[in-house]
Design a protein around this motif. Structure first.
Motif, PDB file in Angstrom:
ATOM      1  N   LYS A  71       2.117  10.144 -12.924  1.00  0.00           N
ATOM      2  CA  LYS A  71       2.083   8.751 -12.487  1.00  0.00           C
ATOM      3  C   LYS A  71       3.001   7.891 -13.353  1.00  0.00           C
ATOM      4  O   LYS A  71       3.672   6.996 -12.842  1.00  0.00           O
ATOM      5  CB  LYS A  71       0.659   8.209 -12.534  1.00  0.00           C
ATOM      6  CG  LYS A  71      -0.233   8.768 -11.466  1.00  0.00           C
ATOM      7  CD  LYS A  71      -1.632   8.194 -11.574  1.00  0.00           C
ATOM      8  CE  LYS A  71      -2.556   8.810 -10.548  1.00  0.00           C
ATOM      9  NZ  LYS A  71      -3.933   8.346 -10.697  1.00  0.00           N
ATOM     10  N   ARG A  73       5.702   8.882 -14.919  1.00  0.00           N
ATOM     11  CA  ARG A  73       7.081   9.213 -14.555  1.00  0.00           C
ATOM     12  C   ARG A  73       7.465   8.537 -13.245  1.00  0.00           C
ATOM     13  O   ARG A  73       8.538   7.944 -13.126  1.00  0.00           O
ATOM     14  CB  ARG A  73       7.228  10.730 -14.415  1.00  0.00           C
ATOM     15  CG  ARG A  73       8.594  11.180 -13.975  1.00  0.00           C
ATOM     16  CD  ARG A  73       8.583  12.708 -13.729  1.00  0.00           C
ATOM     17  NE  ARG A  73       9.828  13.145 -13.167  1.00  0.00           N
ATOM     18  CZ  ARG A  73      10.125  13.130 -11.871  1.00  0.00           C
ATOM     19  NH1 ARG A  73       9.243  12.691 -11.005  1.00  0.00           N
ATOM     20  NH2 ARG A  73      11.293  13.558 -11.437  1.00  0.00           N
ATOM     21  N   ASN A  74       6.592   8.602 -12.262  1.00  0.00           N
ATOM     22  CA  ASN A  74       6.874   7.969 -10.972  1.00  0.00           C
ATOM     23  C   ASN A  74       7.014   6.458 -11.124  1.00  0.00           C
ATOM     24  O   ASN A  74       7.905   5.843 -10.533  1.00  0.00           O
ATOM     25  CB  ASN A  74       5.776   8.294  -9.963  1.00  0.00           C
ATOM     26  CG  ASN A  74       5.741   9.763  -9.604  1.00  0.00           C
ATOM     27  OD1 ASN A  74       6.629  10.528  -9.945  1.00  0.00           O
ATOM     28  ND2 ASN A  74       4.690  10.165  -8.923  1.00  0.00           N
ATOM     29  N   TRP A  77      10.410   5.722 -12.654  1.00  0.00           N
ATOM     30  CA  TRP A  77      11.484   5.829 -11.666  1.00  0.00           C
ATOM     31  C   TRP A  77      11.527   4.594 -10.777  1.00  0.00           C
ATOM     32  O   TRP A  77      12.588   4.037 -10.518  1.00  0.00           O
ATOM     33  CB  TRP A  77      11.288   7.067 -10.786  1.00  0.00           C
ATOM     34  CG  TRP A  77      12.085   8.256 -11.229  1.00  0.00           C
ATOM     35  CD1 TRP A  77      11.606   9.377 -11.817  1.00  0.00           C
ATOM     36  CD2 TRP A  77      13.498   8.445 -11.113  1.00  0.00           C
ATOM     37  NE1 TRP A  77      12.637  10.247 -12.083  1.00  0.00           N
ATOM     38  CE2 TRP A  77      13.803   9.703 -11.647  1.00  0.00           C
ATOM     39  CE3 TRP A  77      14.530   7.667 -10.599  1.00  0.00           C
ATOM     40  CZ2 TRP A  77      15.093  10.206 -11.691  1.00  0.00           C
ATOM     41  CZ3 TRP A  77      15.827   8.166 -10.644  1.00  0.00           C
ATOM     42  CH2 TRP A  77      16.091   9.427 -11.189  1.00  0.00           C
ATOM     43  N   TRP A 103      14.551   8.011  -4.569  1.00  0.00           N
ATOM     44  CA  TRP A 103      13.659   7.077  -5.267  1.00  0.00           C
ATOM     45  C   TRP A 103      13.986   5.645  -4.882  1.00  0.00           C
ATOM     46  O   TRP A 103      13.098   4.814  -4.715  1.00  0.00           O
ATOM     47  CB  TRP A 103      13.756   7.263  -6.785  1.00  0.00           C
ATOM     48  CG  TRP A 103      12.897   8.392  -7.263  1.00  0.00           C
ATOM     49  CD1 TRP A 103      13.315   9.628  -7.642  1.00  0.00           C
ATOM     50  CD2 TRP A 103      11.479   8.390  -7.389  1.00  0.00           C
ATOM     51  NE1 TRP A 103      12.239  10.393  -7.998  1.00  0.00           N
ATOM     52  CE2 TRP A 103      11.099   9.649  -7.866  1.00  0.00           C
ATOM     53  CE3 TRP A 103      10.488   7.440  -7.166  1.00  0.00           C
ATOM     54  CZ2 TRP A 103       9.774   9.996  -8.114  1.00  0.00           C
ATOM     55  CZ3 TRP A 103       9.168   7.778  -7.412  1.00  0.00           C
ATOM     56  CH2 TRP A 103       8.820   9.041  -7.874  1.00  0.00           C
TER      57      TRP A 103
END
Length: 129
Positions: A71, A73-74, A77, A103
């Motif tokens: 989560k 990392r997302n 991004w 992304w």
């Protein structure tokens, strides 16, 4: 290429280089010395040349309050593609163009939206209206 940092001169032979994506960022000798000191004092008994395992990193992040690295990392991004054009982000991070573009699309962005946001930021009022 403009903005590329040249390799250190003979007077700066103690300089360290950090690999950022495809480019090397050469540090000044004083900053290089501080970084070397950090590596030697921060990791006593460990080999700085070998990276920590994924389990070790996971435990360290959990101690810092990051319990779900996926989560985090997302979220990182999404924040990055909202602030930087996807192509520049791919070059800076060394990621595939397709990954950064996906992304960007998942974040709801498009090329026209990015240009419009940059134009709005450039035209922000400098004094009260």
């Amino acid at each position: 290429m403009p903005g590329r940092t040249p390799p250190p001169s003979e007077a700066e032979l103690g300089a360290l280089g950090l690999q950022l994506g495809r480019e090397t960022l050469w540090l000044r000798p004083r900053l290089s010395a501080l970084l070397q000191q950090l590596v030697h004092e921060r990791f006593p008994g460990l080999r700085p040349s070998s990276p920590p395992s994924s389990n070790t990193l996971q435990r360290r992040l959990q101690r810092l309050g990051v319990h779900s690295t996926g989560k985090a990392r997302n979220g990182a991004w999404l924040a990055l593609v909202g602030a930087v054009h996807w192509k520049m982000l791919a070059d800076l991070l060394g990621a595939a163009d397709g990954t950064a573009h996906h992304w960007h699309k998942w974040n709801g962005g498009d090329r026209a939206g990015y240009v419009a946001s940059r134009l709005r930021a450039a035209q922000a009022p400098t004094s009260p209206e």
